[in-house]
Design a protein around this motif. Structure first.
Motif, PDB file in Angstrom:
ATOM      1  N   ILE A  34       3.840  -0.098  -9.387  1.00 34.70           N
ATOM      2  CA  ILE A  34       4.564  -1.272  -8.887  1.00 34.70           C
ATOM      3  C   ILE A  34       3.760  -1.958  -7.787  1.00 34.70           C
ATOM      4  CG2 ILE A  34       6.597  -1.998  -7.562  1.00 34.70           C
ATOM      5  CD1 ILE A  34       8.149   0.227  -9.092  1.00 34.70           C
ATOM      6  N   LEU A  35       3.248  -1.164  -6.844  1.00 32.80           N
ATOM      7  CA  LEU A  35       2.450  -1.727  -5.755  1.00 32.80           C
ATOM      8  C   LEU A  35       1.192  -2.403  -6.293  1.00 32.80           C
ATOM      9  CD1 LEU A  35       2.644   1.174  -3.133  1.00 32.80           C
ATOM     10  CD2 LEU A  35       3.917  -0.983  -3.098  1.00 32.80           C
ATOM     11  N   ASP A  36       0.482  -1.720  -7.201  1.00 31.32           N
ATOM     12  CA  ASP A  36      -0.770  -2.251  -7.738  1.00 31.32           C
ATOM     13  C   ASP A  36      -0.552  -3.545  -8.507  1.00 31.32           C
ATOM     14  OD1 ASP A  36      -2.082  -0.080  -6.682  1.00 31.32           O
ATOM     15  OD2 ASP A  36      -2.218   1.025  -8.579  1.00 31.32           O
ATOM     16  N   ALA A  37       0.484  -3.559  -9.342  1.00 35.27           N
ATOM     17  CA  ALA A  37       0.731  -4.735 -10.177  1.00 35.27           C
ATOM     18  C   ALA A  37       1.152  -5.934  -9.339  1.00 35.27           C
ATOM     19  CB  ALA A  37       1.802  -4.416 -11.222  1.00 35.27           C
ATOM     20  N   THR A  38       2.009  -5.711  -8.365  1.00 37.89           N
ATOM     21  CA  THR A  38       2.472  -6.818  -7.520  1.00 37.89           C
ATOM     22  C   THR A  38       1.338  -7.349  -6.658  1.00 37.89           C
ATOM     23  OG1 THR A  38       4.651  -5.770  -7.438  1.00 37.89           O
ATOM     24  CG2 THR A  38       4.231  -7.557  -5.885  1.00 37.89           C
ATOM     25  N   ARG A  39       0.533  -6.447  -6.104  1.00 31.80           N
ATOM     26  CA  ARG A  39      -0.606  -6.867  -5.293  1.00 31.80           C
ATOM     27  C   ARG A  39      -1.595  -7.677  -6.133  1.00 31.80           C
ATOM     28  NH1 ARG A  39      -1.749  -2.186  -3.713  1.00 31.80           N
ATOM     29  NH2 ARG A  39      -3.401  -1.787  -5.207  1.00 31.80           N
ATOM     30  N   ALA A  40      -1.880  -7.199  -7.333  1.00 35.24           N
ATOM     31  CA  ALA A  40      -2.816  -7.905  -8.207  1.00 35.24           C
ATOM     32  C   ALA A  40      -2.285  -9.277  -8.596  1.00 35.24           C
ATOM     33  CB  ALA A  40      -3.085  -7.058  -9.455  1.00 35.24           C
ATOM     34  N   TRP A  41      -0.976  -9.349  -8.881  1.00 34.91           N
ATOM     35  CA  TRP A  41      -0.377 -10.638  -9.247  1.00 34.91           C
ATOM     36  C   TRP A  41      -0.481 -11.636  -8.110  1.00 34.91           C
ATOM     37  CZ3 TRP A  41       4.326 -12.800  -7.287  1.00 34.91           C
ATOM     38  CH2 TRP A  41       4.725 -13.973  -7.940  1.00 34.91           C
ATOM     39  N   THR A  63       0.825  -1.192   0.000  1.00 36.08           N
ATOM     40  CA  THR A  63       0.000   0.000   0.000  1.00 36.08           C
ATOM     41  C   THR A  63       0.866   1.251   0.000  1.00 36.08           C
ATOM     42  OG1 THR A  63      -0.034   0.159   2.417  1.00 36.08           O
ATOM     43  CG2 THR A  63      -1.759  -1.177   1.384  1.00 36.08           C
ATOM     44  N   PRO A  64       0.335   2.363  -0.502  1.00 34.74           N
ATOM     45  CA  PRO A  64       1.057   3.632  -0.388  1.00 34.74           C
ATOM     46  C   PRO A  64       1.323   4.005   1.066  1.00 34.74           C
ATOM     47  CG  PRO A  64      -0.666   3.810  -2.050  1.00 34.74           C
ATOM     48  CD  PRO A  64      -0.872   2.486  -1.354  1.00 34.74           C
ATOM     49  N   ALA A  65       0.404   3.661   1.971  1.00 31.14           N
ATOM     50  CA  ALA A  65       0.593   3.993   3.387  1.00 31.14           C
ATOM     51  C   ALA A  65       1.816   3.279   3.956  1.00 31.14           C
ATOM     52  CB  ALA A  65      -0.653   3.624   4.184  1.00 31.14           C
ATOM     53  N   LEU A 111      11.235  -0.924  -4.259  1.00 31.72           N
ATOM     54  CA  LEU A 111      11.227  -0.169  -5.519  1.00 31.72           C
ATOM     55  C   LEU A 111      10.194   0.952  -5.485  1.00 31.72           C
ATOM     56  CD1 LEU A 111      11.594  -3.082  -8.101  1.00 31.72           C
ATOM     57  CD2 LEU A 111      13.361  -1.518  -7.269  1.00 31.72           C
ATOM     58  N   ALA A 112       9.054   0.696  -4.845  1.00 29.03           N
ATOM     59  CA  ALA A 112       8.031   1.738  -4.735  1.00 29.03           C
ATOM     60  C   ALA A 112       8.546   2.910  -3.912  1.00 29.03           C
ATOM     61  CB  ALA A 112       6.767   1.155  -4.107  1.00 29.03           C
ATOM     62  N   ARG A 113       9.314   2.631  -2.869  1.00 33.57           N
ATOM     63  CA  ARG A 113       9.887   3.704  -2.059  1.00 33.57           C
ATOM     64  C   ARG A 113      10.930   4.490  -2.854  1.00 33.57           C
ATOM     65  NH1 ARG A 113      10.107   0.094   3.456  1.00 33.57           N
ATOM     66  NH2 ARG A 113       8.078   0.754   4.254  1.00 33.57           N
ATOM     67  N   ALA A 114      11.689   3.784  -3.665  1.00 33.85           N
ATOM     68  CA  ALA A 114      12.734   4.445  -4.448  1.00 33.85           C
ATOM     69  C   ALA A 114      12.155   5.331  -5.543  1.00 33.85           C
ATOM     70  CB  ALA A 114      13.664   3.404  -5.064  1.00 33.85           C
ATOM     71  N   THR A 115      10.886   5.117  -5.898  1.00 40.82           N
ATOM     72  CA  THR A 115      10.256   5.897  -6.978  1.00 40.82           C
ATOM     73  C   THR A 115       9.081   6.726  -6.468  1.00 40.82           C
ATOM     74  OG1 THR A 115       8.923   3.937  -7.551  1.00 40.82           O
ATOM     75  CG2 THR A 115      10.955   4.301  -8.805  1.00 40.82           C
ATOM     76  N   THR A 116       9.012   6.940  -5.154  1.00 41.71           N
ATOM     77  CA  THR A 116       7.930   7.740  -4.569  1.00 41.71           C
ATOM     78  C   THR A 116       7.832   9.098  -5.259  1.00 41.71           C
ATOM     79  OG1 THR A 116       8.174   6.688  -2.417  1.00 41.71           O
ATOM     80  CG2 THR A 116       7.055   8.801  -2.463  1.00 41.71           C
ATOM     81  N   LEU A 118       5.009   5.566 -11.355  1.00 42.34           N
ATOM     82  CA  LEU A 118       5.578   4.224 -11.369  1.00 42.34           C
ATOM     83  C   LEU A 118       5.513   3.583  -9.986  1.00 42.34           C
ATOM     84  CD1 LEU A 118       7.185   1.959 -12.788  1.00 42.34           C
ATOM     85  CD2 LEU A 118       9.273   3.239 -12.257  1.00 42.34           C
ATOM     86  N   SER A 119       5.628   4.375  -8.943  1.00 51.25           N
ATOM     87  CA  SER A 119       5.645   3.847  -7.587  1.00 51.25           C
ATOM     88  C   SER A 119       4.368   3.081  -7.268  1.00 51.25           C
ATOM     89  CB  SER A 119       5.853   4.984  -6.583  1.00 51.25           C
ATOM     90  OG  SER A 119       5.865   4.489  -5.264  1.00 51.25           O
ATOM     91  N   GLU A 120       3.226   3.723  -7.459  1.00 52.62           N
ATOM     92  CA  GLU A 120       1.966   3.048  -7.167  1.00 52.62           C
ATOM     93  C   GLU A 120       1.666   1.957  -8.186  1.00 52.62           C
ATOM     94  OE1 GLU A 120      -1.371   5.290  -5.913  1.00 52.62           O
ATOM     95  OE2 GLU A 120      -0.162   6.762  -4.838  1.00 52.62           O
TER      96      GLU A 120
END
Length: 209
Positions: A185-192, A98-100, A172-177, A181-183
């Motif tokens: 990465i989170l969305d795609a990994t969570r969905a997978w 999550t972004p949080a 990676l999401a933290r590195a691209t905050t 691209l940051s969100e």
């Protein structure tokens, strides 16, 4: 009097551990001074060596505490699933990616927050085995959400891949905050991980994994 003194010393040590566990996750062990840690614990710099032999010693203790905090969060989410492994897995993934969680490393997963820093430490530093133990425990916890009929070797292989995917995605999401691209990465990994479309795998608001 001696008993009261021991109790106070124990409280001070716990406060130092709690402060350091947050600060090293947020900024890394080398970006945080002993003076800052003690100030955050509400104590003076001079009292540090009454509790710890060195900063390296404290970093190892703080790393262990950070993993223990994460372990407790995962226990609560697994217990909240009422024994349903799939529900437990979904709860863990939804809270982790999550972004949080990305934006609150100080309260988050030690595996992702400390990986880069631990990797740069010398092999004989005390934090190295503590990190390995914490990560191994995290993987074992994830195994408890695997389908009951999955062969043990396959369940462990998947656990290694999936925990690595979660921790790596968060790093990676933290590195691209600040970039879309940051969100993504989170969305795609969570969905997978959940076997869903990214739009369907909505995150839960949670600052910690």
């Amino acid at each position: 009097m001696a008993r009261a003194s021991r109790a106070v010393a124990s409280q001070h040590k716990a406060a130092i551990e709690a402060a350091s566990a947050k600060l090293i996750r947020e900024r890394g062990p080398h970006a945080v001074s002993v003076a800052e840690i003690m100030a955050n614990a509400g104590l003076t710099h001079g009292g540090f060596y009454g509790h710890f032999a060195s900063k390296d010693d404290l970093v190892a203790v703080a790393c262990r505490r950070a993993f223990e905090e994460g372990d407790q969060r995962w226990d609560r989410r697994i217990a909240g699933a009422g024994g349903d492994r799939q529900t437990a897995r979904r709860a863990l993934v939804a809270a982790y990616l999550t972004p949080a969680h990305r934006d609150h490393a100080a309260e988050g997963c030690a595996a992702s927050a400390l990986a880069a820093d631990v990797a740069r430490e010398d092999a004989d530093k005390p934090v190295r085995p503590v990190y390995r133990e914490g990560l191994s425990a995290l993987i074992d916890k994830w195994l408890s959400t695997a389908p009951a009929d999955l062969p043990e070797a396959e369940a462990r292989r998947r656990a290694l891949v999936e925990v690595s995917a979660m921790a790596g995605a968060l790093m990676l999401a933290r590195a691209t905050t600040g970039d879309p691209l940051s969100e993504a990465i989170l969305d795609a990994t969570r969905a997978w991980l959940l076997g869903e479309d990214a739009a369907e795998a909505a995150p839960e608001p949670s600052p910690a994994g």
